[in-house]
Motif scaffolding. Structure first.
Motif, PDB file in Angstrom:
ATOM      1  N   UNK A  78      95.781  40.000 124.818  1.00  0.00           N
ATOM      2  CA  UNK A  78      94.996  40.386 123.796  1.00  0.00           C
ATOM      3  C   UNK A  78      95.568  41.612 123.013  1.00  0.00           C
ATOM      4  N   UNK A  79      96.192  42.662 123.583  1.00  0.00           N
ATOM      5  CA  UNK A  79      96.874  43.554 123.032  1.00  0.00           C
ATOM      6  C   UNK A  79      97.876  42.972 121.944  1.00  0.00           C
ATOM      7  N   UNK A  80      98.719  42.277 122.231  1.00  0.00           N
ATOM      8  CA  UNK A  80      99.770  41.687 121.294  1.00  0.00           C
ATOM      9  C   UNK A  80      99.030  40.797 120.213  1.00  0.00           C
ATOM     10  N   UNK A 108      96.637  42.853 113.065  1.00  0.00           N
ATOM     11  CA  UNK A 108      96.608  43.820 112.089  1.00  0.00           C
ATOM     12  C   UNK A 108      97.995  43.759 111.029  1.00  0.00           C
ATOM     13  N   UNK A 109      99.063  43.339 111.631  1.00  0.00           N
ATOM     14  CA  UNK A 109     100.265  43.144 111.016  1.00  0.00           C
ATOM     15  C   UNK A 109     100.274  42.031 109.838  1.00  0.00           C
ATOM     16  N   UNK A 110      99.079  40.948 110.129  1.00  0.00           N
ATOM     17  CA  UNK A 110      98.822  39.989 109.366  1.00  0.00           C
ATOM     18  C   UNK A 110      97.997  40.478 108.133  1.00  0.00           C
ATOM     19  N   UNK A 111      97.147  41.649 108.040  1.00  0.00           N
ATOM     20  CA  UNK A 111      96.544  42.143 107.278  1.00  0.00           C
ATOM     21  C   UNK A 111      97.353  42.809 106.046  1.00  0.00           C
ATOM     22  N   UNK A 112      98.755  43.136 106.399  1.00  0.00           N
ATOM     23  CA  UNK A 112      99.472  43.979 105.535  1.00  0.00           C
ATOM     24  C   UNK A 112     100.854  43.009 104.829  1.00  0.00           C
ATOM     25  N   UNK A 141     106.145  34.209 114.696  1.00  0.00           N
ATOM     26  CA  UNK A 141     105.105  35.373 115.179  1.00  0.00           C
ATOM     27  C   UNK A 141     103.669  34.242 114.843  1.00  0.00           C
ATOM     28  N   UNK A 142     103.656  33.400 114.270  1.00  0.00           N
ATOM     29  CA  UNK A 142     102.551  32.569 114.080  1.00  0.00           C
ATOM     30  C   UNK A 142     102.399  31.682 115.312  1.00  0.00           C
ATOM     31  N   UNK A 143     103.370  31.358 115.802  1.00  0.00           N
ATOM     32  CA  UNK A 143     103.452  30.434 117.044  1.00  0.00           C
ATOM     33  C   UNK A 143     103.191  31.421 118.202  1.00  0.00           C
ATOM     34  N   UNK A 144     103.821  32.598 118.328  1.00  0.00           N
ATOM     35  CA  UNK A 144     103.293  33.492 119.467  1.00  0.00           C
ATOM     36  C   UNK A 144     101.761  33.807 119.424  1.00  0.00           C
ATOM     37  N   UNK A 145     101.242  34.108 118.326  1.00  0.00           N
ATOM     38  CA  UNK A 145      99.861  34.440 118.292  1.00  0.00           C
ATOM     39  C   UNK A 145      99.051  33.178 118.600  1.00  0.00           C
TER      40      UNK A 145
END
Length: 225
Positions: A28-30, A36-40, A47-51
């Motif tokens: 959940x933390x990652x 938050x990074x996606x907002x910027x 990163x999409x695959x990891x999420x």
């Protein structure tokens, strides 16, 4: 044998599953950091695959955590549910509140007090059950090869041997009533309380049930010499 099996299962769980809460917290933390990074900025494909993988893992871990909590609660209830504990009295109190009837409505009349509800229920069921109707058809049990059964013993008064035999057939750690007194208590104190117990059974047999609800609020007074 069972202790060794439990230890082996715990060891296997630590090796193959690990700490559920820690894994869920990390996932959940990652995911939160990535959100938050996606907002910027635009996330990379990695990163999409990891999420995506972490969100799926979070769902699986949450489901596994709920299953483990449910199983632990069942084990706790099996261990403490019928014992004379705070959990037992909470269960008994909850059932009493859940089953309590606050009011009864019959036509334009509303019964709120215990006496009014008792009168309304008696009149309702008395009008239904006390009215005999003529039978148009009869069943010949002899033609069906059904032998009659002698049931006269069902109308006999309760005997001390019958009550004592029932107590001996119950588990020691079970409480047969909401007062919390276990079967072991009744067995040990039987020479002292058997006259009172049999008097209650005989009163019930004679339909003297006016104060039957007091059974849920009884107590024992100890006298210290």
């Amino acid at each position: 044998m069972f202790k060794n099996t439990a230890k082996e299962l715990q060891s296997w769980s630590q090796r193959n599953v690990g700490q559920i809460k820690l894994q869920l917290l990390v996932a959940k933390t990652v995911v939160h950091w990535l959100d938050k990074a996606q907002e910027e900025r635009q996330l990379t494909m990695e990163e999409h695959q990891l999420r995506k993988e972490l969100k799926l893992k979070s769902l699986g871990l949450s489901s596994l955590e709920r299953t483990m909590i449910r199983l632990r609660s069942r084990i706790s209830y099996l261990r403490d549910g019928d014992a004379n504990t705070h959990l037992f009295h909470m269960q008994a109190g909850h059932r009493a509140k859940k089953k309590f009837i606050t009011r009864l409505q019959h036509g334009e009349h509303t019964a709120v007090t215990h006496e009014d509800k008792e009168t309304m229920l008696f009149q309702h069921f008395n009008s239904i059950l006390s009215t005999a109707s003529d039978r148009t058809e009869l069943i010949d049990l002899a033609a069906l090869n059904i032998q009659p059964v002698d049931l006269h013993q069902l109308d006999c008064p309760f005997s001390e041997a019958e009550v004592w035999g029932t107590l001996r057939s119950l588990p020691n750690d079970k409480a047969p009533g909401p007062d919390g007194f276990t079967v072991e208590f009744y067995r040990v104190a039987w020479p002292v309380i058997k006259e009172a117990i049999m008097a209650a059974f005989n009163a019930f047999y004679r339909n003297s049930c006016a104060h039957l609800r007091r059974l849920n609020g009884n107590g024992i007074q100890y006298k210290v010499a």
